[in-house]
Design a protein around this motif. Sequence first.
Motif, PDB file in Angstrom:
ATOM      1  N   TYR A   8       0.318  14.089 -25.013  1.00 56.33           N
ATOM      2  CA  TYR A   8       1.254  13.241 -25.753  1.00 56.33           C
ATOM      3  C   TYR A   8       0.544  12.035 -26.348  1.00 56.33           C
ATOM      4  CZ  TYR A   8       6.061  11.933 -26.897  1.00 56.33           C
ATOM      5  OH  TYR A   8       7.230  11.665 -27.561  1.00 56.33           O
ATOM      6  N   ASP A   9       0.798  11.783 -27.617  1.00 55.96           N
ATOM      7  CA  ASP A   9       0.193  10.653 -28.326  1.00 55.96           C
ATOM      8  C   ASP A   9       0.831   9.351 -27.849  1.00 55.96           C
ATOM      9  OD1 ASP A   9       0.262   8.632 -30.711  1.00 55.96           O
ATOM     10  OD2 ASP A   9      -1.383   9.999 -31.169  1.00 55.96           O
ATOM     11  N   LEU A  10       0.017   8.397 -27.402  1.00 55.27           N
ATOM     12  CA  LEU A  10       0.558   7.173 -26.823  1.00 55.27           C
ATOM     13  C   LEU A  10       1.214   6.265 -27.856  1.00 55.27           C
ATOM     14  CD1 LEU A  10      -2.075   6.289 -24.081  1.00 55.27           C
ATOM     15  CD2 LEU A  10       0.206   7.275 -23.811  1.00 55.27           C
ATOM     16  N   GLU A  11       0.788   6.343 -29.104  1.00 56.66           N
ATOM     17  CA  GLU A  11       1.481   5.566 -30.135  1.00 56.66           C
ATOM     18  C   GLU A  11       2.892   6.108 -30.354  1.00 56.66           C
ATOM     19  OE1 GLU A  11      -0.687   5.159 -33.741  1.00 56.66           O
ATOM     20  OE2 GLU A  11      -2.380   4.121 -32.809  1.00 56.66           O
ATOM     21  N   VAL A  12       3.023   7.418 -30.328  1.00 58.72           N
ATOM     22  CA  VAL A  12       4.354   8.030 -30.424  1.00 58.72           C
ATOM     23  C   VAL A  12       5.183   7.661 -29.197  1.00 58.72           C
ATOM     24  CG1 VAL A  12       5.619  10.209 -30.545  1.00 58.72           C
ATOM     25  CG2 VAL A  12       3.501   9.910 -31.848  1.00 58.72           C
ATOM     26  N   PHE A  13       4.545   7.687 -28.028  1.00 59.82           N
ATOM     27  CA  PHE A  13       5.226   7.297 -26.789  1.00 59.82           C
ATOM     28  C   PHE A  13       5.787   5.880 -26.897  1.00 59.82           C
ATOM     29  CE2 PHE A  13       5.224   5.293 -22.624  1.00 59.82           C
ATOM     30  CZ  PHE A  13       5.862   6.226 -21.816  1.00 59.82           C
ATOM     31  N   ASP A  14       4.966   4.965 -27.388  1.00 58.22           N
ATOM     32  CA  ASP A  14       5.408   3.571 -27.508  1.00 58.22           C
ATOM     33  C   ASP A  14       6.568   3.442 -28.497  1.00 58.22           C
ATOM     34  OD1 ASP A  14       3.516   2.740 -25.680  1.00 58.22           O
ATOM     35  OD2 ASP A  14       2.072   2.080 -27.198  1.00 58.22           O
TER      36      ASP A  14
END
Length: 246
Positions: free
Chosen positions: A104-110
């Motif tokens: 999972y992409d952490l920028e998307v997560f944020d």
Amino acid sequence: MNTQNTTRNVLVTGGSGGIGRAVAKRLAADGHAVAVHYAGNRAKADALVTEITDAGGRALSVGADIADEHAVAALFDEVEASLGGIDVVVNTAGVMVLAPVVEYDLEVFDRLMRTNVRGTFVVSQQAARRVRAGGAIVNFSTTVTRTQFPTYGPYVASKAAVEALTLILARELRGKDITVNAVAPGPTATPLFLEGKTEEQIAELSKAAPLERLGEPEDIAETVAFLAGPARWVNGQILFTNGGLA
């Protein structure tokens, strides 16, 4: 407030999208005045307002980033000034991006957490301060907190936070005569749900519930209408609206 046959002033966040649109239309049809919130698509919100007013209802469109506390405070100010007060707040605004936790992409997560958790918190905070006695706050979770489908990890984590916030806020508003509940839809035929799924996946999910169909946005709106109107003894609950899936 008389809770029978009473029209209310309602703010629906994410009101221009799938479930939000159905909720706004249903509540307007029930006689409530509806503020249709949008984040980026004013044209869709304005079109819905026109549809509601052409049918004899009362509505307006209002824009804001729901995770920005200053923008949300201004949003509530605008709705109060236009409608004369706020009785019901429905938080349908949300983001869903699916992928396994391991990649999972952490920028998307944020971004997902900013909208789903911070956004719900900011709106709920203003609602707790502004909603009038006899009113209701309705947040949105998901049935996947129970079904635990793979690839839904971050989304479900955000909705688990919403559930916790909802249950505690209901207790914190003791004595205010304001109900706080969350609706947890199952698979529902909205663009947010259908995006990225194959026909086979959609068909499989359609058969998962005992009623053997996907939910429709109107099914979810019916539950919201119950919580926004006559359900004065339902408080601090998560209502799983999923056709018996879980």
